[in-house]
Scaffold this motif. Sequence first.
Motif, mmCIF file in Angstrom:
data_model
loop_
_atom_site.group_PDB
_atom_site.id
_atom_site.type_symbol
_atom_site.label_atom_id
_atom_site.label_comp_id
_atom_site.label_asym_id
_atom_site.label_seq_id
_atom_site.Cartn_x
_atom_site.Cartn_y
_atom_site.Cartn_z
ATOM 1 N N VAL A 42 0.847 -1.199 0.000
ATOM 2 C CA VAL A 42 0.000 0.000 0.000
ATOM 3 C C VAL A 42 0.880 1.246 0.000
ATOM 4 C CG1 VAL A 42 -1.733 1.316 1.294
ATOM 5 C CG2 VAL A 42 -1.842 -1.188 1.268
ATOM 6 N N THR A 43 0.553 2.186 -0.867
ATOM 7 C CA THR A 43 1.213 3.492 -0.867
ATOM 8 C C THR A 43 0.147 4.560 -0.760
ATOM 9 O OG1 THR A 43 3.063 2.681 -2.188
ATOM 10 C CG2 THR A 43 2.718 5.062 -2.144
ATOM 11 N N VAL A 44 0.343 5.460 0.187
ATOM 12 C CA VAL A 44 -0.605 6.536 0.468
ATOM 13 C C VAL A 44 0.107 7.862 0.273
ATOM 14 C CG1 VAL A 44 -2.003 7.614 2.280
ATOM 15 C CG2 VAL A 44 -1.869 5.127 2.134
ATOM 16 N N GLU A 45 -0.592 8.824 -0.312
ATOM 17 C CA GLU A 45 -0.064 10.174 -0.474
ATOM 18 C C GLU A 45 -1.055 11.143 0.161
ATOM 19 O OE1 GLU A 45 1.932 11.770 -4.264
ATOM 20 O OE2 GLU A 45 -0.134 12.513 -4.337
ATOM 21 N N VAL A 46 -0.524 12.051 0.986
ATOM 22 C CA VAL A 46 -1.366 13.057 1.629
ATOM 23 C C VAL A 46 -0.734 14.435 1.468
ATOM 24 C CG1 VAL A 46 -2.301 11.439 3.352
ATOM 25 C CG2 VAL A 46 -0.286 12.793 3.912
ATOM 26 N N ASP A 47 -1.574 15.465 1.578
ATOM 27 C CA ASP A 47 -1.075 16.837 1.513
ATOM 28 C C ASP A 47 -0.818 17.362 2.924
ATOM 29 O OD1 ASP A 47 -3.572 17.568 2.578
ATOM 30 O OD2 ASP A 47 -4.315 18.396 0.693
ATOM 31 N N GLY A 48 -0.516 18.634 3.026
ATOM 32 C CA GLY A 48 -0.195 19.246 4.307
ATOM 33 C C GLY A 48 -1.340 19.283 5.296
ATOM 34 N N ASN A 49 -2.547 19.081 4.831
ATOM 35 C CA ASN A 49 -3.709 19.002 5.721
ATOM 36 C C ASN A 49 -4.024 17.564 6.081
ATOM 37 O OD1 ASN A 49 -4.276 21.821 5.743
ATOM 38 N ND2 ASN A 49 -5.092 21.602 3.676
ATOM 39 N N ALA A 50 -3.140 16.646 5.685
ATOM 40 C CA ALA A 50 -3.302 15.209 5.892
ATOM 41 C C ALA A 50 -4.485 14.650 5.102
ATOM 42 C CB ALA A 50 -3.417 14.865 7.374
ATOM 43 N N ALA A 51 -4.879 15.352 4.052
ATOM 44 C CA ALA A 51 -5.962 14.876 3.181
ATOM 45 C C ALA A 51 -5.376 13.927 2.142
ATOM 46 C CB ALA A 51 -6.642 16.051 2.490
ATOM 47 N N LEU A 52 -6.049 12.843 1.916
ATOM 48 C CA LEU A 52 -5.609 11.837 0.965
ATOM 49 C C LEU A 52 -5.603 12.413 -0.445
ATOM 50 C CD1 LEU A 52 -4.888 8.791 0.733
ATOM 51 C CD2 LEU A 52 -7.308 8.405 0.220
ATOM 52 N N THR A 53 -4.464 12.314 -1.111
ATOM 53 C CA THR A 53 -4.352 12.795 -2.493
ATOM 54 C C THR A 53 -3.975 11.679 -3.453
ATOM 55 O OG1 THR A 53 -2.040 13.430 -2.168
ATOM 56 C CG2 THR A 53 -3.711 15.137 -1.785
ATOM 57 N N GLY A 54 -3.565 10.548 -2.924
ATOM 58 C CA GLY A 54 -3.202 9.426 -3.773
ATOM 59 C C GLY A 54 -3.202 8.132 -2.996
ATOM 60 N N LEU A 55 -3.542 7.045 -3.675
ATOM 61 C CA LEU A 55 -3.606 5.739 -3.041
ATOM 62 C C LEU A 55 -3.323 4.692 -4.107
ATOM 63 C CD1 LEU A 55 -4.344 4.076 -0.496
ATOM 64 C CD2 LEU A 55 -6.734 4.216 -1.227
ATOM 65 N N SER A 56 -2.367 3.820 -3.841
ATOM 66 C CA SER A 56 -2.085 2.761 -4.808
ATOM 67 C C SER A 56 -1.757 1.470 -4.067
ATOM 68 C CB SER A 56 -0.945 3.162 -5.745
ATOM 69 O OG SER A 56 0.246 3.380 -5.017
ATOM 70 N N PHE A 57 -1.975 0.373 -4.783
ATOM 71 C CA PHE A 57 -1.764 -0.956 -4.226
ATOM 72 C C PHE A 57 -0.951 -1.785 -5.203
ATOM 73 C CE2 PHE A 57 -6.161 0.418 -3.245
ATOM 74 C CZ PHE A 57 -6.021 0.643 -1.885
ATOM 75 N N THR A 58 -0.217 -2.746 -4.674
ATOM 76 C CA THR A 58 0.434 -3.723 -5.536
ATOM 77 C C THR A 58 -0.465 -4.951 -5.610
ATOM 78 O OG1 THR A 58 1.646 -4.839 -3.761
ATOM 79 C CG2 THR A 58 2.722 -2.922 -4.809
ATOM 80 N N GLY A 59 -0.167 -5.838 -6.523
ATOM 81 C CA GLY A 59 -0.943 -7.058 -6.658
ATOM 82 C C GLY A 59 -0.880 -7.944 -5.429
ATOM 83 N N ALA A 60 0.112 -7.702 -4.577
ATOM 84 C CA ALA A 60 0.276 -8.512 -3.371
ATOM 85 C C ALA A 60 -0.859 -8.324 -2.367
ATOM 86 C CB ALA A 60 1.619 -8.201 -2.721
#
Length: 101
Positions: A42-60
């Motif tokens: 799991v990879t998560v990306e957030v901005d300075g307000n801790a708001a989710l801006t990106g989310l990605s997963f691997t096949g695992a």
Amino acid sequence: MDVVETMDELIARVQQQVYRLTDLRDAMTGILITETSSDGTVTVEVDGNAALTGLSFTGAISKLTPEQFEKTLVDTARAAAHRAVTELGELINDFNAESTR
């Protein structure tokens, strides 16, 4: 605070504060934190307000149980949010420290 003796000094001081505020705003809006879970699923990306801006997963992730997936996602998002809020706090603390000099 120092006494301002001329209008030019006052204008220069106000302009400097505006520049500092603009720099702070730019730095705050520039915060972008990426956090990847320890297993790399799991990879998560957030901005300075801790708001989710990106989310990605691997096949695992297909090998995780629903409970493991939930825990991995939440823990990774929490870590990203914590880093973002910490970075934001440091920017504000630095700004405030410079303001009191």
